[in-house]
Design a protein around this motif. Sequence first.
Motif, short mmCIF file in Angstrom:
data_model
loop_
_atom_site.label_atom_id
_atom_site.label_comp_id
_atom_site.label_asym_id
_atom_site.label_seq_id
_atom_site.Cartn_x
_atom_site.Cartn_y
_atom_site.Cartn_z
N PRO A 102 -12.86 -0.53 -33.78
CA PRO A 102 -11.97 -1.16 -32.95
C PRO A 102 -12.88 -2.41 -32.27
N SER A 103 -12.32 -3.57 -32.00
CA SER A 103 -13.02 -4.68 -31.38
C SER A 103 -12.14 -5.29 -30.45
N PRO A 104 -12.25 -5.23 -28.96
CA PRO A 104 -13.54 -4.91 -28.47
C PRO A 104 -13.48 -3.28 -28.09
N SER A 105 -14.54 -2.79 -27.97
CA SER A 105 -14.66 -1.28 -27.72
C SER A 105 -15.19 -1.27 -26.28
N LEU A 106 -14.94 -0.05 -25.88
CA LEU A 106 -15.54 0.33 -24.32
C LEU A 106 -16.55 1.30 -24.62
N ARG A 107 -17.76 1.25 -23.74
CA ARG A 107 -18.50 2.50 -23.50
C ARG A 107 -19.05 2.56 -22.26
N ILE A 108 -19.41 3.37 -21.79
CA ILE A 108 -20.26 3.78 -20.41
C ILE A 108 -21.62 3.91 -20.55
N ASP A 109 -22.32 2.97 -19.88
CA ASP A 109 -23.72 3.17 -19.82
C ASP A 109 -24.04 4.13 -18.62
N PRO A 110 -24.53 5.34 -19.31
CA PRO A 110 -24.75 6.41 -18.26
C PRO A 110 -25.84 6.08 -17.27
N ALA A 111 -26.77 5.23 -17.50
CA ALA A 111 -28.02 5.01 -16.62
C ALA A 111 -27.20 4.36 -15.45
N LEU A 112 -26.39 3.39 -15.54
CA LEU A 112 -25.75 2.44 -14.77
C LEU A 112 -24.54 2.83 -14.19
N GLY A 113 -23.88 3.67 -14.92
CA GLY A 113 -22.38 3.92 -14.38
C GLY A 113 -21.55 2.98 -14.38
N ILE A 114 -21.50 2.21 -15.54
CA ILE A 114 -20.47 1.19 -15.58
C ILE A 114 -20.03 1.05 -17.12
N VAL A 115 -18.92 0.33 -17.05
CA VAL A 115 -18.51 0.18 -18.40
C VAL A 115 -18.74 -1.13 -19.00
N VAL A 116 -19.01 -1.03 -20.40
CA VAL A 116 -19.58 -2.21 -21.11
C VAL A 116 -18.24 -2.37 -22.26
N MET A 117 -17.97 -3.57 -22.22
CA MET A 117 -17.15 -4.10 -23.49
C MET A 117 -17.85 -4.70 -24.44
N GLU A 118 -17.68 -4.14 -25.75
CA GLU A 118 -18.46 -4.89 -26.80
C GLU A 118 -17.61 -5.46 -27.73
N PHE A 119 -17.82 -6.59 -28.17
CA PHE A 119 -16.96 -7.21 -29.34
C PHE A 119 -17.73 -7.21 -30.53
N ARG A 120 -17.01 -6.93 -31.59
CA ARG A 120 -17.96 -6.88 -32.91
C ARG A 120 -17.43 -8.00 -33.74
N ASP A 121 -18.48 -8.12 -34.68
CA ASP A 121 -18.08 -9.31 -35.94
C ASP A 121 -17.55 -8.79 -37.02
#
Length: 102
Positions: free
Chosen positions: A40-59
């Motif tokens: 899926p694009s965009p996909s969401l992941r949580i950066d465990p070290a920072l505790g924030i959600v990162v939205m990633e757009f894929r080609d």
Amino acid sequence: MIPSDAIPPIATRTHAPGPGPVAVAAPAAMPAAPAPAATPSPSLRIDPALGIVVMEFRDDTGQVAASLPTERELAAYRNAARSGQAPGPSADPEPTPAPTRG
């Protein structure tokens, strides 16, 4: 309703004069390209070290083309967390004081 004898059987119908059947060449077979993994694009992941959600757009190939926050911003967050300038993922942010009217 139309009476059944008003429509002649298919074998007795005549066609209007015109060109005969047109031959159509079959398209050349193309080699099957492997389908990329369905991501899926965009996909969401949580950066465990920072505790924030990162939205990633894929080609089209499935590689990460862009992210929010950007890699540069994530590096800044990590540096601030290491230096103790930023609250950790479990820390509550300090409330903003209400403006005073005077």
